[in-house]
Each structure stands twice: as structure tokens, then as C-alpha cells.
Design an enzyme around this catalytic site. Structure first.
Site, PDB file in Angstrom:
ATOM      1  N   GLU A  88      -8.336  -5.430   5.194  1.00  0.00           N
ATOM      2  CA  GLU A  88      -8.244  -5.109   3.770  1.00  0.00           C
ATOM      3  C   GLU A  88      -7.054  -5.801   3.095  1.00  0.00           C
ATOM      4  O   GLU A  88      -7.132  -6.199   1.939  1.00  0.00           O
ATOM      5  CB  GLU A  88      -8.172  -3.587   3.593  1.00  0.00           C
ATOM      6  CG  GLU A  88      -9.492  -2.934   4.006  1.00  0.00           C
ATOM      7  CD  GLU A  88      -9.429  -1.432   4.196  1.00  0.00           C
ATOM      8  OE1 GLU A  88      -9.703  -0.718   3.235  1.00  0.00           O
ATOM      9  OE2 GLU A  88      -9.109  -0.982   5.304  1.00  0.00           O
TER      10      GLU A  88
ATOM     11  N   ASN B  76       0.876  -1.173   0.000  1.00  0.00           N
ATOM     12  CA  ASN B  76       0.000   0.000   0.000  1.00  0.00           C
ATOM     13  C   ASN B  76       0.915   1.225   0.000  1.00  0.00           C
ATOM     14  O   ASN B  76       1.449   1.616   1.036  1.00  0.00           O
ATOM     15  CB  ASN B  76      -0.876  -0.044   1.269  1.00  0.00           C
ATOM     16  CG  ASN B  76      -1.861   1.106   1.327  1.00  0.00           C
ATOM     17  OD1 ASN B  76      -1.837   2.002   0.482  1.00  0.00           O
ATOM     18  ND2 ASN B  76      -2.712   1.095   2.326  1.00  0.00           N
TER      19      ASN B  76
ATOM     20  N   ARG C 117      -2.491  -2.125  -3.501  1.00  0.00           N
ATOM     21  CA  ARG C 117      -3.747  -1.436  -3.234  1.00  0.00           C
ATOM     22  C   ARG C 117      -3.819  -0.177  -4.102  1.00  0.00           C
ATOM     23  O   ARG C 117      -2.895   0.632  -4.134  1.00  0.00           O
ATOM     24  CB  ARG C 117      -3.811  -1.020  -1.762  1.00  0.00           C
ATOM     25  CG  ARG C 117      -5.078  -0.275  -1.486  1.00  0.00           C
ATOM     26  CD  ARG C 117      -5.063   0.435  -0.172  1.00  0.00           C
ATOM     27  NE  ARG C 117      -6.298   1.184  -0.040  1.00  0.00           N
ATOM     28  CZ  ARG C 117      -6.427   2.293   0.665  1.00  0.00           C
ATOM     29  NH1 ARG C 117      -5.401   2.805   1.282  1.00  0.00           N
ATOM     30  NH2 ARG C 117      -7.574   2.905   0.737  1.00  0.00           N
TER      31      ARG C 117
ATOM     32  N   ARG D  17     -13.995  15.625   6.779  1.00  0.00           N
ATOM     33  CA  ARG D  17     -14.723  15.814   5.512  1.00  0.00           C
ATOM     34  C   ARG D  17     -16.189  16.123   5.785  1.00  0.00           C
ATOM     35  O   ARG D  17     -16.805  15.508   6.659  1.00  0.00           O
ATOM     36  CB  ARG D  17     -14.634  14.557   4.648  1.00  0.00           C
ATOM     37  CG  ARG D  17     -13.254  14.299   4.121  1.00  0.00           C
ATOM     38  CD  ARG D  17     -13.195  12.990   3.355  1.00  0.00           C
ATOM     39  NE  ARG D  17     -12.030  12.225   3.759  1.00  0.00           N
ATOM     40  CZ  ARG D  17     -11.881  10.932   3.575  1.00  0.00           C
ATOM     41  NH1 ARG D  17     -12.807  10.224   2.960  1.00  0.00           N
ATOM     42  NH2 ARG D  17     -10.788  10.329   3.976  1.00  0.00           N
TER      43      ARG D  17
ATOM     44  N   HIS E 192     -13.517   2.133   0.025  1.00  0.00           N
ATOM     45  CA  HIS E 192     -13.420   1.089   1.065  1.00  0.00           C
ATOM     46  C   HIS E 192     -14.007  -0.245   0.597  1.00  0.00           C
ATOM     47  O   HIS E 192     -14.470  -1.054   1.416  1.00  0.00           O
ATOM     48  CB  HIS E 192     -14.198   1.483   2.343  1.00  0.00           C
ATOM     49  CG  HIS E 192     -13.777   2.777   2.967  1.00  0.00           C
ATOM     50  ND1 HIS E 192     -14.677   3.742   3.346  1.00  0.00           N
ATOM     51  CD2 HIS E 192     -12.564   3.253   3.284  1.00  0.00           C
ATOM     52  CE1 HIS E 192     -14.039   4.765   3.873  1.00  0.00           C
ATOM     53  NE2 HIS E 192     -12.747   4.502   3.848  1.00  0.00           N
TER      54      HIS E 192
END
Ligand code: AMP
Length: 396
Positions: free
Chosen positions: A384, A7, A90, A240, A179
Site C-alpha cells: 500500500e 500513515n 494515507r 468484526r 483497502h
């Protein structure tokens, strides 16, 4: 087979080496400050941890050091680089260029460049990590696993925005979600835990972390998700804003004298629960603030639970039923208060939270609904990296 999951960020590179026979993590770690003074690798293996401090001007040097650490006499878990069967990378955004995980070819690398404008902070970094791995391990198969792949099964009516169809076609402006690897993992784990086939379940998965998204998973397939063209959409998050009337955005930009790009940065970095509370983006700080009587911390927490609850309800409507709600990621796994706030008022759907059980901390999958709740509520730690490794193995 052993699979290395990578990643890569613009100045960081996280990795895990996973044994696919047992799905055990053999080694993991991360490089930080690539290209910046003071770069280092923190690596774990054989139950030990080691920190390597060395100048890493680029990702190639970083991945070379990772490979060295994997073979280290002390913390190493492999004898040679040849033991790594494949590398799974990823990638945050796929646009409409990639519908599923993909093995890397020269053509795929060119196509990946087209996705850069969709995730300018993330995708170029993933491509840099990929190039570095190809240079260091030219014979090893590489795969791209996209955060957006799981959402590719959404029907047109769910992923389209109400803009001119020609503009969707020309510019690819639509909902892609985020996600996806996490939503896929926890929905599959939920089915396994409930002893049912994914095809027989209607699940709402709530990935609630620094970034939060909620997905409707019907029969094992994603049919809707709360994040949109970018991860700014959906519920309000750490910093956010979540979804907001586009006209309010233009109004705010004018009042604050911001250009378009700076306005989006403002909505990404200065809003959300941090902006509402004026205290923090971290839900632990908000919990403490609310307990001490800070009304804006309490409001931020209320807004988060309320907005998430509305997604759960709307997705139950979209799927025509609901069998299970899954909570995952930093907040979903660790905040009983948030889970309670979301489930409160959903009794009409058959959701009955066991408040005492919900307050307990349990490793692994944790059922927090009462035994006869017709909708099961589960807390499932996400993984993940394991999904990326599984997808990579499947491609081979
Ligand atoms: P993630 O993005 O999945 O790593 O989630 C990170 C976020 O999880 C943090 O910013 C916190 O807001 C939240 N978090 C972590 N631990 C707790 C906790 N014990 N209680 C409430 N929130 C938590």
C-alpha cells in the site's frame, strides 16, 4: 525523487521513504505511544535498525524525530530534509468529498475535517499527522491518498443501499469500500504478471487480513466491493461481524441493553471469527484449534471461506466472467487452507487450484492454479505504501 509516505494513527506514526526512480524503500519505521508515557521510534535504514526512546507528547515532535533519524549518521539515508520531494499521507475515508488523491491546500485541509465523522478513529489522526508534517516541512508538497479512491468508479447501482434516496443525498450514506490502495496495487500487479492490459481482465481481489474486503475489478476499474459505509460490512473478520440483518442488530441491542454506539463497538470488537470461535481473531490460532478438534474454530474458518467464496461467485456474475482471483494481505498471503476453502466448489467457474503449489511458501507473486486453469489464482504480496508514493508522485 524521494517520497515520504506517512500513515498516522491517534498515538502512532508509520513511515517509509521511497526512491521513485527505483521504487526501493530507503528507510522505514514507526513511532508508537505518541502522547503516552514510554514513546519510542523504531527506525530502519542502511540495513540497520535503531530504537530512539524519547518523550513525544505530540505528532510534531514525532515527525521531527523521524526526520532526524532519516539524517542519522548511522542509519540515515538523506543529508537534508530538502531531499524529500513530497509527503503522501494515507487517509482511510474520503466520503464523497474527495474522488481521487489530492494535493493539500488550506481549502483541502478544511474539507478533510468534514470527513472526520466517517472515520472518527482514523481521519482526525491523519489530519494531525498532516498538520505536524506541514509545521516541520512547510515548503514540501503534501498529498492525501485515500483508501476509498479506487472504489470511486463503482456504478450507482453497486454503491447505493436500499434506503430513501433523499437520505443518501442528505447524509452520504452509501458504500465507500476500504483497502482501495491494496486492491488497486494487486490488480495492477496481476495484469503485469499475466502479460495483459488491465482493460482486458476481470479480476476478483481478496484482501484478507485482520480486516478483509473483496473487490470486483473489471477492465482495471473497481465495479463493486464488499465493505460498505464503514469497514464493518462484508465478510466476517478477526473481530468484526461483517454484514448482518439490521433488525438483528436492534434485537441484540435490546437484549444486551446496549445503546447504538456500544452496539456498533460490540459488532466491531467482539464478533467475527474471535466471537464465533471464542478462541482468537488470529487465523493461525484458529488453524491450530481446528486441528486439535475445536469445532467452533473449524466453524469460524468454514464461515470465513464460505462467505468469501460467495463474494467471488457474485462478483463473477456482476462482471459477467472471471479471469483471475488474487489473494493478498496477512491471511490471503499466508494461509493455504483458507485459499483452498475459498476455491473449493468454484470449479464450475473454471477455477482449478493446484493444491501442492498452493501449499508452498514462495516470495513474490505465486501462481497457485494448475497451468490450464481458465481462471488464474495468484497470491500477490500487497504494497500500500508504494501505491501512496506513486499516487503522490503522479500528482506532482
Ligand atoms: P494483516 O491485517 O494483513 O496484517 O493480517 C493479519 C492477520 O493475518 C493475522 O491476524 C492473522 O490472522 C493472519 N495471518 C498472518 N500469518 C498467518 C499464517 N501464517 N497463517 C494464517 N493466518 C495468518
Amino acid at each position: 525523487m524521494k517520497i515520504l509516505v506517512v500513515n498516522a494513527g491517534s498515538s502512532s506514526l508509520k513511515y517509509q521513504l521511497i526512491d521513485m526512480e527505483t521504487e526501493a524503500v530507503l528507510a522505514k519505521g514507526g513511532v508508537e505511544r505518541i502522547g503516552i508515557e514510554g514513546s519510542f521510534l523504531k527506525a530502519k535504514g542502511n540495513g540497520k535498525e535503531k530504537v530512539y526512546t524519547q518523550d513525544m507528547p505530540n505528532h510534531k515532535i514525532a515527525i521531527e524525530l523521524v526526520i532526524k533519524a532519516l539524517q542519522d549518521g548511522d542509519i540515515g539515508v538523506i543529508k537534508s530534509m530538502d531531499e524529500i520531494g513530497a509527503v503522501g499521507h494515507r487517509v482511510v475515508a474520503s466520503g464523497e468529498y474527495f474522488k481521487k488523491p489530492t494535493l493539500v491546500t488550506p481549502e483541502v485541509r478544511k474539507t478533510l475535517e468534514k470527513t472526520f465523522e466517517l472515520a472518527p478513529l482514523h481521519n482526525p489522526a491523519a489530519a494531525t499527522g498532516l498538520s505536524a508534517c506541514i509545521e516541520v516541512m512547510p515548503e514540501t508538497p503534501m498529498a492525501l491518498v485515500f483508501d476509498t479512491s479506487f472504489h470511486q468508479t463503482m456504478p450507482e447501482k453497486a454503491y447505493m443501499f436500499g434506503i430513501k434516496y433523499e437520505d443518501y443525498k442528505e447524509y452520504g450514506v452509501r458504500k465507500y469500500g476500504a483497502h482501495g490502495t491494496s486492491h488497486k496495487f494487486v490488480s495492477q500487479e496481476a495484469a503485469k504478471y499475466l502479460g495483459k492490459k488491465p482493460e482486458d481482465l476481470k479480476i476478483v481481489t481478496c484482501h484478507l487480513g485482520n480486516g478483509s474486503s473483496i473487490s470486483a475489478v473489471d477492465g482495471g476499474k473497481c465495479v463493486d466491493t464488499s465493505m460498505g459505509f464503514t469497514p464493518l460490512d462484508g465478510v466476517l473478520m478477526g473481530t468484526r461481524s461483517g454484514c448482518i440483518d439490521a433488525s438483528a442488530v436492534e434485537f441484540l441491542a435490546r437484549k444486551k441493553g446496549l445503546n447504538a454506539a456500544d452496539t456498533v463497538t460490540y459488532l466491531n470488537k467482539q464478533c467475527g471469527v474471535a466471537g464465533i470461535s471464542g478462541v482468537s481473531s488470529d487465523f493461525r490460532d484458529l488453524d491450530n484449534g481446528a486441528k486439535e478438534g475445536n469445532a467452533r474454530c473449524a466453524l469460524a474458518l468454514d464461515m470465513f471461506a464460505y462467505q468469501t467464496k460467495k463474494f467471488v461467485g457474485s462478483y463473477a456474475a456482476a462482471m459477467g466472467g472471471l479471469d483471475c482471483i488474487v489473494f493478498t494481505a496477512g491471511i490471503g498471503e499466508n494461509s493455504p487452507n483458507v485459499r483452498e476453502g475459498i476455491c473449493e466448489g468454484l470449479e464450475f467457474l473454471g477455477v482449478r487450484l493446484d493444491k501442492e503449489e498452493n501449499g508452498k511458501r514462495v516470495d513474490g507473486i505465486h501462481e497457485v492454479s494448475v497451468k490450464n486453469s481458465s481462471v488464474k489464482v495468484l497470491v500477490i504480496p500487497t504494497n500500500e505504501e508504494l501505491v501512496i508514493a506513486r499516487e503522490t508522485a503522479q500528482l506532482l
